[in-house]
Design a protein around this motif. Structure first.
Motif, PDB file in Angstrom:
ATOM      1  N   ALA A 118      -0.969 -28.148  -5.034  1.00  0.00           N
ATOM      2  CA  ALA A 118      -0.333 -28.435  -3.737  1.00  0.00           C
ATOM      3  C   ALA A 118      -1.406 -28.962  -2.801  1.00  0.00           C
ATOM      4  N   LEU A 119      -0.973 -29.562  -1.710  1.00  0.00           N
ATOM      5  CA  LEU A 119      -1.939 -29.953  -0.674  1.00  0.00           C
ATOM      6  C   LEU A 119      -1.927 -28.842   0.379  1.00  0.00           C
ATOM      7  N   TYR A 120      -3.063 -28.203   0.548  1.00  0.00           N
ATOM      8  CA  TYR A 120      -3.186 -27.116   1.533  1.00  0.00           C
ATOM      9  C   TYR A 120      -3.565 -27.748   2.865  1.00  0.00           C
ATOM     10  N   LEU A 121      -2.772 -27.488   3.905  1.00  0.00           N
ATOM     11  CA  LEU A 121      -3.027 -28.040   5.240  1.00  0.00           C
ATOM     12  C   LEU A 121      -3.722 -26.981   6.075  1.00  0.00           C
ATOM     13  N   ARG A 122      -4.785 -27.359   6.716  1.00  0.00           N
ATOM     14  CA  ARG A 122      -5.606 -26.389   7.453  1.00  0.00           C
ATOM     15  C   ARG A 122      -5.891 -26.910   8.867  1.00  0.00           C
ATOM     16  N   PRO A 123      -4.946 -26.691   9.813  1.00  0.00           N
ATOM     17  CA  PRO A 123      -5.274 -26.976  11.214  1.00  0.00           C
ATOM     18  C   PRO A 123      -6.310 -25.963  11.708  1.00  0.00           C
TER      19      PRO A 123
END
Ligand code: COI
Length: 335
Positions: A118-123
Protein backbone atom coordinates in the motif's frame (compact mmCIF):
# COMPACT_ATOMS: atom_id res chain seq x y z
CA UNK A 1 10.84 6.44 -8.09
CA UNK A 2 9.58 4.39 -11.02
CA UNK A 3 10.21 0.68 -10.46
CA UNK A 4 8.07 -1.22 -7.94
CA UNK A 5 10.54 -2.02 -5.15
CA UNK A 6 9.83 -5.29 -3.44
CA UNK A 7 9.00 -5.32 0.26
CA UNK A 8 11.37 -2.74 1.64
CA UNK A 9 11.21 -2.42 5.45
CA UNK A 10 8.22 -0.29 6.51
CA UNK A 11 8.83 3.44 6.08
CA UNK A 12 12.30 3.25 4.51
CA UNK A 13 11.28 4.25 0.98
CA UNK A 14 9.78 7.59 0.04
CA UNK A 15 8.16 8.64 -3.20
CA UNK A 16 9.97 11.17 -5.40
CA UNK A 17 7.69 14.08 -4.41
CA UNK A 18 5.89 15.49 -1.37
CA UNK A 19 3.33 18.23 -0.79
CA UNK A 20 4.26 21.28 1.28
CA UNK A 21 2.41 24.28 2.72
CA UNK A 22 3.36 26.78 5.39
CA UNK A 23 1.48 28.88 7.93
CA UNK A 24 2.42 32.50 8.39
CA UNK A 25 0.57 35.68 9.43
CA UNK A 26 -2.52 33.68 10.30
CA UNK A 27 -3.05 31.80 7.07
CA UNK A 28 -1.90 28.81 5.07
CA UNK A 29 0.08 29.27 1.87
CA UNK A 30 -0.88 27.54 -1.36
CA UNK A 31 0.36 23.96 -1.72
CA UNK A 32 3.60 23.17 -3.52
CA UNK A 33 4.45 19.74 -4.88
CA UNK A 34 8.21 19.49 -4.52
CA UNK A 35 10.91 16.82 -4.78
CA UNK A 36 11.60 15.04 -1.50
CA UNK A 37 14.75 16.72 -0.23
CA UNK A 38 16.21 18.01 3.06
CA UNK A 39 14.12 20.80 4.57
CA UNK A 40 15.35 24.19 5.70
CA UNK A 41 14.74 24.88 9.38
CA UNK A 42 16.11 27.46 11.81
CA UNK A 43 18.12 25.83 14.59
CA UNK A 44 15.88 27.88 16.88
CA UNK A 45 12.70 26.36 15.38
CA UNK A 46 9.98 25.75 17.96
CA UNK A 47 9.68 22.06 17.04
CA UNK A 48 13.35 21.36 17.78
CA UNK A 49 13.13 22.76 21.30
CA UNK A 50 9.53 22.33 22.41
CA UNK A 51 8.36 19.37 20.28
CA UNK A 52 5.49 21.22 18.61
CA UNK A 53 4.70 18.53 16.06
CA UNK A 54 2.08 15.95 15.17
CA UNK A 55 1.55 13.53 12.32
CA UNK A 56 -0.86 11.08 10.74
CA UNK A 57 -0.62 7.71 9.03
CA UNK A 58 -3.07 6.18 6.58
CA UNK A 59 -3.01 4.17 3.40
CA UNK A 60 -3.98 4.17 -0.27
CA UNK A 61 -4.46 0.87 -2.09
CA UNK A 62 -4.00 -0.06 -5.74
CA UNK A 63 -6.52 -2.46 -7.26
CA UNK A 64 -5.93 -4.93 -10.06
CA UNK A 65 -7.69 -2.52 -12.48
CA UNK A 66 -5.11 0.18 -11.65
CA UNK A 67 -7.47 2.38 -9.62
CA UNK A 68 -6.18 3.80 -6.32
CA UNK A 69 -8.35 4.22 -3.20
CA UNK A 70 -7.60 6.07 0.05
CA UNK A 71 -8.90 4.54 3.29
CA UNK A 72 -10.75 6.82 5.76
CA UNK A 73 -8.75 9.96 4.99
CA UNK A 74 -11.45 12.20 6.53
CA UNK A 75 -11.07 10.55 9.95
CA UNK A 76 -7.30 10.90 9.86
CA UNK A 77 -7.50 14.55 8.89
CA UNK A 78 -9.93 15.23 11.73
CA UNK A 79 -7.59 13.45 14.16
CA UNK A 80 -4.66 15.53 12.92
CA UNK A 81 -6.65 18.72 13.48
CA UNK A 82 -7.42 17.53 17.01
CA UNK A 83 -3.71 16.78 17.63
CA UNK A 84 -2.84 20.27 16.34
CA UNK A 85 -5.42 21.90 18.63
CA UNK A 86 -4.14 20.03 21.69
CA UNK A 87 -0.56 21.07 20.85
CA UNK A 88 -1.62 24.67 20.10
CA UNK A 89 -0.34 24.42 16.52
CA UNK A 90 -2.13 26.00 13.54
CA UNK A 91 -4.82 23.55 12.40
CA UNK A 92 -4.47 22.34 8.83
CA UNK A 93 -7.39 23.27 6.61
CA UNK A 94 -9.15 19.93 5.99
CA UNK A 95 -9.93 20.57 2.31
CA UNK A 96 -6.36 21.73 1.63
CA UNK A 97 -4.81 18.76 3.43
CA UNK A 98 -7.04 16.31 1.53
CA UNK A 99 -5.99 17.99 -1.73
CA UNK A 100 -2.32 17.76 -0.71
CA UNK A 101 -2.73 14.01 -0.24
CA UNK A 102 -4.52 13.62 -3.56
CA UNK A 103 -1.85 15.70 -5.30
CA UNK A 104 1.01 13.54 -3.96
CA UNK A 105 -0.77 10.40 -5.11
CA UNK A 106 -1.44 11.94 -8.54
CA UNK A 107 2.23 12.92 -8.89
CA UNK A 108 3.57 9.54 -7.66
CA UNK A 109 0.82 7.20 -8.77
CA UNK A 110 3.22 4.63 -10.21
CA UNK A 111 4.73 4.22 -6.71
CA UNK A 112 1.50 2.86 -5.19
CA UNK A 113 2.37 -0.83 -4.73
CA UNK A 114 0.15 -3.65 -5.78
CA UNK A 115 -1.59 -5.64 -3.03
CA UNK A 116 -0.55 -6.71 -0.48
CA UNK A 117 1.47 -3.49 -0.43
CA UNK A 118 0.00 0.00 0.00
CA UNK A 119 1.06 3.62 -0.18
CA UNK A 120 1.41 4.93 3.38
CA UNK A 121 0.54 8.64 3.61
CA UNK A 122 2.32 10.58 6.32
CA UNK A 123 1.23 14.20 6.84
CA UNK A 124 3.48 15.96 9.36
CA UNK A 125 2.95 19.38 10.97
CA UNK A 126 5.64 21.25 12.92
CA UNK A 127 6.20 24.64 14.50
CA UNK A 128 8.88 26.70 12.74
CA UNK A 129 8.85 29.95 14.74
CA UNK A 130 12.49 30.74 15.59
CA UNK A 131 12.51 31.49 19.32
CA UNK A 132 14.34 29.36 21.84
CA UNK A 133 12.57 31.18 24.67
CA UNK A 134 9.09 30.15 23.53
CA UNK A 135 8.62 27.35 26.07
CA UNK A 136 5.24 28.70 27.08
CA UNK A 137 4.38 30.45 23.82
CA UNK A 138 2.94 28.55 20.87
CA UNK A 139 4.51 28.50 17.43
CA UNK A 140 2.79 31.03 15.18
CA UNK A 141 4.57 29.77 12.06
CA UNK A 142 4.37 26.15 10.98
CA UNK A 143 5.01 23.80 8.08
CA UNK A 144 2.82 21.02 6.82
CA UNK A 145 4.28 18.26 4.62
CA UNK A 146 2.66 15.17 3.14
CA UNK A 147 5.13 12.35 2.61
CA UNK A 148 4.27 9.05 0.95
CA UNK A 149 5.96 5.69 1.36
CA UNK A 150 5.34 2.37 -0.41
CA UNK A 151 4.90 -0.18 2.41
CA UNK A 152 4.36 -3.83 3.10
CA UNK A 153 4.31 -5.50 6.55
CA UNK A 154 5.09 -3.32 9.56
CA UNK A 155 6.25 -6.18 11.75
CA UNK A 156 9.10 -8.05 10.08
CA UNK A 157 8.00 -11.67 9.79
CA UNK A 158 4.50 -10.89 8.51
CA UNK A 159 1.97 -12.93 10.45
CA UNK A 160 4.45 -14.21 13.04
CA UNK A 161 2.81 -14.19 16.51
CA UNK A 162 4.11 -11.29 18.60
CA UNK A 163 5.72 -11.40 22.02
CA UNK A 164 4.38 -8.56 24.15
CA UNK A 165 5.80 -7.42 27.48
CA UNK A 166 3.03 -6.40 29.90
CA UNK A 167 4.24 -3.38 31.90
CA UNK A 168 1.75 -2.84 34.72
CA UNK A 169 3.50 0.20 36.14
CA UNK A 170 4.08 2.82 33.46
CA UNK A 171 1.95 4.86 31.07
CA UNK A 172 2.95 5.08 27.42
CA UNK A 173 3.08 8.87 27.66
CA UNK A 174 1.70 11.76 29.70
CA UNK A 175 -1.90 10.72 30.44
CA UNK A 176 -3.75 13.54 28.67
CA UNK A 177 -1.47 13.36 25.61
CA UNK A 178 -2.32 9.79 24.66
CA UNK A 179 -4.86 10.76 22.02
CA UNK A 180 -2.40 13.20 20.39
CA UNK A 181 -0.42 11.61 17.56
CA UNK A 182 2.89 13.25 18.32
CA UNK A 183 6.49 12.08 18.12
CA UNK A 184 7.06 12.67 21.83
CA UNK A 185 4.68 9.84 22.71
CA UNK A 186 6.68 7.43 20.53
CA UNK A 187 9.93 8.75 22.02
CA UNK A 188 8.56 8.05 25.51
CA UNK A 189 7.84 4.41 24.59
CA UNK A 190 11.18 3.87 22.86
CA UNK A 191 13.35 3.18 25.94
CA UNK A 192 10.93 0.66 27.51
CA UNK A 193 10.43 -1.03 24.11
CA UNK A 194 14.18 -1.44 23.51
CA UNK A 195 14.68 -2.72 27.07
CA UNK A 196 11.85 -5.25 26.57
CA UNK A 197 13.43 -6.38 23.33
CA UNK A 198 16.84 -6.84 24.94
CA UNK A 199 15.58 -8.58 28.07
CA UNK A 200 12.59 -10.61 26.85
CA UNK A 201 12.89 -10.65 23.03
CA UNK A 202 9.58 -8.77 23.11
CA UNK A 203 8.28 -7.01 19.99
CA UNK A 204 6.34 -4.34 21.88
CA UNK A 205 5.37 -3.20 25.37
CA UNK A 206 1.72 -3.16 26.43
CA UNK A 207 1.42 -0.29 28.89
CA UNK A 208 -0.99 -1.08 31.73
CA UNK A 209 -0.53 1.68 34.34
CA UNK A 210 -2.01 0.69 37.69
CA UNK A 211 -2.90 -2.67 36.11
CA UNK A 212 -5.35 -1.15 33.56
CA UNK A 213 -4.69 -2.29 30.00
CA UNK A 214 -3.99 0.76 27.80
CA UNK A 215 -2.11 0.34 24.49
CA UNK A 216 1.29 -0.60 23.08
CA UNK A 217 3.99 1.79 21.92
CA UNK A 218 2.77 1.87 18.31
CA UNK A 219 -0.68 0.26 18.20
CA UNK A 220 -3.98 -0.25 20.01
CA UNK A 221 -4.72 -3.52 21.78
CA UNK A 222 -7.78 -5.76 21.65
CA UNK A 223 -8.98 -9.17 22.80
CA UNK A 224 -11.07 -11.57 20.74
CA UNK A 225 -12.93 -14.79 21.32
CA UNK A 226 -15.84 -16.42 19.56
CA UNK A 227 -18.50 -13.72 19.08
CA UNK A 228 -16.78 -11.27 21.46
CA UNK A 229 -14.34 -8.37 21.25
CA UNK A 230 -12.97 -6.41 24.22
CA UNK A 231 -10.95 -3.21 24.02
CA UNK A 232 -10.36 -0.20 26.23
CA UNK A 233 -13.01 2.52 26.08
CA UNK A 234 -11.91 5.83 24.57
CA UNK A 235 -10.32 8.35 26.91
CA UNK A 236 -7.49 10.86 26.65
CA UNK A 237 -4.82 8.32 27.69
CA UNK A 238 -4.42 6.53 24.35
CA UNK A 239 -4.66 7.02 20.60
CA UNK A 240 -8.14 6.75 19.11
CA UNK A 241 -7.20 4.40 16.33
CA UNK A 242 -9.06 4.56 13.04
CA UNK A 243 -8.22 0.88 12.47
CA UNK A 244 -9.57 0.14 15.97
CA UNK A 245 -12.81 1.94 15.03
CA UNK A 246 -13.01 0.08 11.68
CA UNK A 247 -12.53 -3.32 13.34
CA UNK A 248 -15.16 -2.55 15.99
CA UNK A 249 -17.59 -1.55 13.22
CA UNK A 250 -16.92 -4.75 11.25
CA UNK A 251 -17.15 -6.91 14.37
CA UNK A 252 -20.55 -5.38 15.20
CA UNK A 253 -21.67 -5.92 11.58
CA UNK A 254 -20.75 -9.59 12.05
CA UNK A 255 -22.81 -9.88 15.23
CA UNK A 256 -19.94 -9.74 17.71
CA UNK A 257 -20.70 -8.41 21.19
CA UNK A 258 -18.14 -5.59 21.38
CA UNK A 259 -17.24 -4.28 24.84
CA UNK A 260 -15.40 -0.99 25.10
CA UNK A 261 -14.49 -0.68 28.76
CA UNK A 262 -11.60 -0.59 31.19
CA UNK A 263 -10.17 -4.03 31.97
CA UNK A 264 -7.13 -5.16 33.91
CA UNK A 265 -4.15 -7.43 33.44
CA UNK A 266 -5.73 -10.27 35.46
CA UNK A 267 -8.78 -10.32 33.17
CA UNK A 268 -6.55 -10.17 30.09
CA UNK A 269 -4.46 -13.14 31.24
CA UNK A 270 -7.64 -15.10 31.98
CA UNK A 271 -8.98 -14.28 28.50
CA UNK A 272 -5.65 -15.32 26.95
CA UNK A 273 -6.08 -18.92 28.19
CA UNK A 274 -8.69 -19.62 25.51
CA UNK A 275 -9.05 -16.41 23.48
CA UNK A 276 -6.92 -14.25 21.22
CA UNK A 277 -5.11 -10.93 21.54
CA UNK A 278 -4.04 -8.57 18.76
CA UNK A 279 -2.55 -5.16 18.03
CA UNK A 280 -4.38 -2.84 15.66
CA UNK A 281 -3.20 0.19 13.73
CA UNK A 282 -2.76 1.51 10.22
CA UNK A 283 0.76 0.10 10.12
CA UNK A 284 0.13 -3.08 12.13
CA UNK A 285 -3.33 -3.69 10.54
CA UNK A 286 -4.26 -6.52 12.97
CA UNK A 287 -1.24 -8.38 14.28
CA UNK A 288 -1.76 -11.45 16.46
CA UNK A 289 -0.15 -11.84 19.88
CA UNK A 290 1.27 -15.28 20.71
CA UNK A 291 2.76 -14.57 24.13
CA UNK A 292 2.18 -12.08 26.94
CA UNK A 293 5.15 -11.70 29.28
CA UNK A 294 4.12 -10.58 32.76
CA UNK A 295 6.48 -10.20 35.71
CA UNK A 296 9.02 -12.59 34.17
CA UNK A 297 6.55 -15.31 33.17
CA UNK A 298 5.48 -16.17 29.61
CA UNK A 299 1.72 -16.65 29.19
CA UNK A 300 0.73 -18.31 25.94
CA UNK A 301 -2.23 -16.65 24.21
CA UNK A 302 -4.60 -19.36 22.93
CA UNK A 303 -2.54 -21.80 20.86
CA UNK A 304 0.45 -19.45 20.86
CA UNK A 305 -0.02 -18.81 17.14
CA UNK A 306 -1.97 -16.03 15.40
CA UNK A 307 -5.56 -17.06 16.13
CA UNK A 308 -8.25 -17.82 13.54
CA UNK A 309 -10.47 -14.92 14.60
CA UNK A 310 -7.54 -12.50 14.28
CA UNK A 311 -6.72 -13.86 10.82
CA UNK A 312 -10.37 -13.67 9.72
CA UNK A 313 -10.86 -10.14 11.07
CA UNK A 314 -7.66 -8.93 9.41
CA UNK A 315 -8.63 -10.56 6.11
CA UNK A 316 -12.10 -8.97 6.33
CA UNK A 317 -10.65 -5.46 6.74
CA UNK A 318 -7.96 -5.93 4.08
CA UNK A 319 -10.55 -7.27 1.60
CA UNK A 320 -12.52 -4.03 1.93
CA UNK A 321 -9.38 -1.89 1.65
CA UNK A 322 -8.29 -3.73 -1.48
CA UNK A 323 -11.72 -3.63 -3.09
CA UNK A 324 -12.36 -7.37 -2.87
CA UNK A 325 -15.34 -6.91 -0.53
CA UNK A 326 -18.05 -4.21 -0.66
CA UNK A 327 -17.29 -0.89 1.06
CA UNK A 328 -20.60 -0.70 2.97
CA UNK A 329 -19.49 2.16 5.20
CA UNK A 330 -18.14 4.48 2.50
CA UNK A 331 -14.57 4.29 3.82
CA UNK A 332 -12.76 4.47 0.48
CA UNK A 333 -12.19 7.42 -1.83
CA UNK A 334 -11.07 6.74 -5.40
CA UNK A 335 -8.31 9.04 -6.61
C1 COI B 1 0.45 3.91 12.23
O1 COI B 1 -0.04 2.81 12.49
O2 COI B 1 0.09 4.59 11.28
C2 COI B 1 1.48 4.48 13.06
O3 COI B 1 1.56 5.66 13.13
C3 COI B 1 2.45 3.64 13.73
C4 COI B 1 3.83 4.07 13.37
C5 COI B 1 4.71 3.78 14.52
C6 COI B 1 4.34 3.42 12.12
Amino acid sequence: MTAQPQKAPFGTLLTSHMAAASYHDGHWSATDIVPVAPIELSPAAHVLHYASTCFEGFKAFRRADGSVHIFRMDRHIERMRQSARLLVLPEPDPAQLADMVRAVIARCREAVPEAPGALYLRPILYGTTANIGAAATPATDASLLVLASPVWDYFAGGMKPLRILVDDEHTRCAERMGRVKTGGNYAAAMGPTLAARATYHADQVLFCPGGEVQETGAANFLLLRKGEMLTRSLDSSFLHGVTRDSLITLARDDGYAVSERIFDVAEMLEWAKTGEAALSGTAAVLAGVGTLIHRGTDYRVGSGDVGPLTRAMRARLVAIQQGEAPDRHGWLEAV
